[in-house]
Design a protein around this motif. Structure first.
Motif, PDB file in Angstrom:
ATOM      1  N   TYR A 207      -3.612   2.308  -5.608  1.00 39.50           N
ATOM      2  CA  TYR A 207      -2.403   2.228  -4.626  1.00 39.50           C
ATOM      3  C   TYR A 207      -1.462   0.877  -4.870  1.00 39.50           C
ATOM      4  O   TYR A 207      -0.424   0.956  -4.725  1.00 39.50           O
ATOM      5  CB  TYR A 207      -3.006   1.762  -3.261  1.00 39.50           C
ATOM      6  CG  TYR A 207      -2.348   1.317  -2.220  1.00 39.50           C
ATOM      7  CD1 TYR A 207      -1.331   2.188  -1.645  1.00 39.50           C
ATOM      8  CD2 TYR A 207      -2.292  -0.245  -1.663  1.00 39.50           C
ATOM      9  CE1 TYR A 207      -0.675   1.656  -0.418  1.00 39.50           C
ATOM     10  CE2 TYR A 207      -1.649  -0.500  -0.461  1.00 39.50           C
ATOM     11  CZ  TYR A 207      -0.780   0.280  -0.052  1.00 39.50           C
ATOM     12  OH  TYR A 207       0.113  -0.235   1.049  1.00 39.50           O
ATOM     13  N   ALA A 208      -2.148  -0.298  -5.441  1.00 36.32           N
ATOM     14  CA  ALA A 208      -1.586  -1.448  -5.466  1.00 36.32           C
ATOM     15  C   ALA A 208      -0.252  -1.311  -6.489  1.00 36.32           C
ATOM     16  O   ALA A 208       0.527  -1.606  -6.270  1.00 36.32           O
ATOM     17  CB  ALA A 208      -2.448  -2.674  -6.035  1.00 36.32           C
ATOM     18  N   ILE A 211       2.466   0.733  -4.716  1.00 35.68           N
ATOM     19  CA  ILE A 211       3.235   0.220  -3.774  1.00 35.68           C
ATOM     20  C   ILE A 211       4.111  -0.953  -4.469  1.00 35.68           C
ATOM     21  O   ILE A 211       5.019  -1.149  -4.061  1.00 35.68           O
ATOM     22  CB  ILE A 211       2.444  -0.446  -2.733  1.00 35.68           C
ATOM     23  CG1 ILE A 211       3.349  -0.826  -1.524  1.00 35.68           C
ATOM     24  CG2 ILE A 211       1.602  -1.497  -2.972  1.00 35.68           C
ATOM     25  CD1 ILE A 211       3.691   0.358  -0.516  1.00 35.68           C
ATOM     26  N   ALA A 212       3.513  -1.502  -5.405  1.00 36.92           N
ATOM     27  CA  ALA A 212       4.376  -2.694  -5.902  1.00 36.92           C
ATOM     28  C   ALA A 212       5.466  -2.264  -6.833  1.00 36.92           C
ATOM     29  O   ALA A 212       6.452  -2.861  -7.077  1.00 36.92           O
ATOM     30  CB  ALA A 212       3.325  -3.268  -6.660  1.00 36.92           C
ATOM     31  N   THR A 222      -2.135   8.381  -1.784  1.00 32.65           N
ATOM     32  CA  THR A 222      -2.399   6.527  -1.198  1.00 32.65           C
ATOM     33  C   THR A 222      -1.303   6.041  -0.325  1.00 32.65           C
ATOM     34  O   THR A 222      -1.637   5.413   0.520  1.00 32.65           O
ATOM     35  CB  THR A 222      -2.842   5.811  -2.456  1.00 32.65           C
ATOM     36  OG1 THR A 222      -1.898   5.886  -3.322  1.00 32.65           O
ATOM     37  CG2 THR A 222      -4.388   6.176  -3.094  1.00 32.65           C
TER      38      THR A 222
END
Lengths: 267, 264
Positions: A207-208, A211-212, A222
């Protein structure tokens, strides 16, 4: 003495079992009543189906990339001393921890609109435009930590194949490629499959980094979950619960199958 | 032909290291460039962006918050997990087999799935702590499990626990005393390495920090995330500093590992 394990079991109950039970429970609630509505929505709505297909595609590709390069690195590390091997493992460990926001940012500095690599390719005329905020960008970013993780996991797994076996094969005139294809790979196939499943799960749950790098623009599972629990307009926590359960099932099935297969072989 | 032979594995490893370093090289060059637009290499160098990030109180606060949460979570995790792994290894083989399976937990149940459950259970009594740093302390504990299990288990395997217990019992010591006085010192190096590696993992945690606590309690990762869209220079400096932090922690862990292995 078994009492020493009690706090640990309580921790599992409180922080793993309870939230999971809550997710399962809430996934069957739709509009305040028990129903399969959430699951029906996911399976019938092309948008949610697409999020699973996109995540599956990205995960399968980056798992293959990770396994391929991780295996080659692990084979190269076999022939070398403890020092080089340890340095490589430390480096791979950093690579695995670097995943997420910092990795996404570093990828942008390299492949973004004004990224070093993009400008280099443009200067040589090999490339007109490159959009890093895309599925291709995600594949590049995921591949980075997948290769690192694969190296970390495959290197110790290859120790199961004795050096003597390799040396005997060389003495008989078998080249390295032939040795690994005929003897090495079949010897560790089971472990490699287990590692590939972990890599796949790792990518599916990412996810990180997503999204970034691409925000909410690329439709993967996710991102859909996070949007449904925190989005102002599209908020639907119960639907998020159902998607989370489906994701969990997609990851759990191959893990359980491979564990059962491993046990049958041993028994 | 012999003098022309190239060490293919070494060349390949070197190439891989270079490719893996590329994103970092680009980030580093970005962080020290004074003027850089439209060209492959920067036209001037400066350290001013490092100075401004290092002087930023928001950066200090975020770093402090990350370290504090990781430290408290690690203390809790050590106290809960280490005794359980030891107890399972010696007295409860069935639990030990389950623990071996649970090592893959973070992969089998991604943080984003558990996060959805946490949102719910921390939003109502009896554990209505949603949005507070306490949420992070609690949710970080299970994340530490795999590293602790592997570290402690490796140390335990090399010990002859049955002999230790028999000898101690002959001398009239209780099992608890033997565990504390004899077994614990033996597994301490393994525990230390697990703590150091977990520390690197916890200060890199993002999903729970963003989704369960968010802006209320800005951790290092959240600070990086917030700065990402502001200025390319500033964010590249933060990434480089973060990388150096992770590098330092990892080097400490591997140095500890070498030290333990050298001991007879």
């Amino acid at each position: 003495m078994r009492l020493l394990a009690l706090p640990f079991l309580m921790m599992l109950a409180l922080l793993i079992v309870w939230p999971l039970v809550s997710v399962v429970h809430d996934s069957f609630i739709s509009g305040g009543v028990w129903s399969l509505g959430n699951y029906r929505t996911i399976l019938s709505d092309g948008y949610y189906r697409q999020s699973f297909l996109n995540a599956l595609g990205i995960s399968l590709i980056t798992t293959a990339v990770g396994m391929f390069f991780g295996f080659l690195v692990a084979v190269c590390l076999r022939g070398h001393s403890g020092g080089l091997r340890r340095a490589a493992m430390a480096f791979a460990n950093i690579g695995a921890n670097f995943a997420g926001v910092p990795l996404a940012m570093a990828i942008i500095f390299l492949f973004g609109l004004n990224g070093m690599f993009t400008l280099m390719l443009k200067a040589t005329g090999l490339l007109e435009e490159f959009n890093v905020y895309s599925v291709t960008g995600l594949i590049i970013a995921y591949s980075y930590f997948q290769v690192a993780l694969a190296t970390l996991l495959i290197t110790p797994a290859l120790d199961a194949i004795g050096r003597e076996l390799e040396e005997a094969a060389m003495l008989m005139g078998t080249g390295p490629a032939r040795f690994w294809l005929r003897i090495g790979l079949p010897g560790v196939a089971r472990q490699l499959i287990a590692i590939a499943i972990l890599l796949f799960a790792n990518a599916m749950g990412t996810y990180a980094t997503t999204i970034a790098l691409t925000g909410t623009s690329v439709n993967v599972v996710t991102i859909r979950i996070s949007e449904l629990v925190s989005g102002d307009i599209f908020s639907d926590p119960n639907l998020a619960n159902a998607i989370a359960i489906l994701l969990f099932v997609v990851l759990l099935v191959p893990i359980i199958v491979s564990q059962i297969a491993a046990r049958e072989k041993q028994g | 032909m012999k003098q022309l032979r190239i060490d293919t594995p070494k060349v390949f490893l070197g190439l891989m290291v270079f490719v893996m370093l590329l994103p970092l090289i680009a980030t580093f060059m970005n962080s020290v460039a004074s003027e850089w637009s439209g060209t492959v290499l920067p036209s001037g160098l400066t350290g001013q962006y490092y100075a401004s990030v290092l002087a930023d109180p928001r950066f200090h606060a975020a770093l402090l918050r990350s370290v504090a949460v990781a430290a408290v979570a690690l203390a809790l995790a050590t106290a809960i997990i280490v005794p359980a792994v030891v107890a399972a290894h010696i007295y409860w083989p069935a639990l030990d087999r389950w623990m071996a399976r649970l090592v893959i937990l973070p992969y089998a149940i991604p943080a984003i799935v558990l996060m959805v459950g946490y949102l719910r259970i921390f939003s109502a009594p009896p554990l209505q702590i949603g949005g507070t740093p306490l949420v992070l302390v609690l949710t970080y504990v299970p994340l530490c499990f795999p590293m602790f299990y592997i570290g402690v288990k490796n140390s335990l395997r090399s010990l002859d626990i049955a002999d230790m217990l028999n000898a101690g019992r002959l001398l009239g010591a209780s099992d608890l005393a033997i565990l504390r006085r004899v077994v614990l010192p033996c597994i301490l190096p393994g525990v230390t390495i697990a703590i150091v590696l977990n520390f690197a993992g916890l200060i890199s945690e993002f999903v729970y920090a963003k989704m369960l606590v968010g802006g209320n309690f800005e951790t290092l990762q959240m600070y990086m995330f917030a700065q990402r869209s502001l200025s390319g220079r500033i964010s590249s400096v933060i990434v480089v500093l973060y990388f150096m932090l992770i590098l330092a922690i990892t080097l400490i862990a591997f140095w500890l590992l070498t030290k333990t292995e050298r001991r007879p």
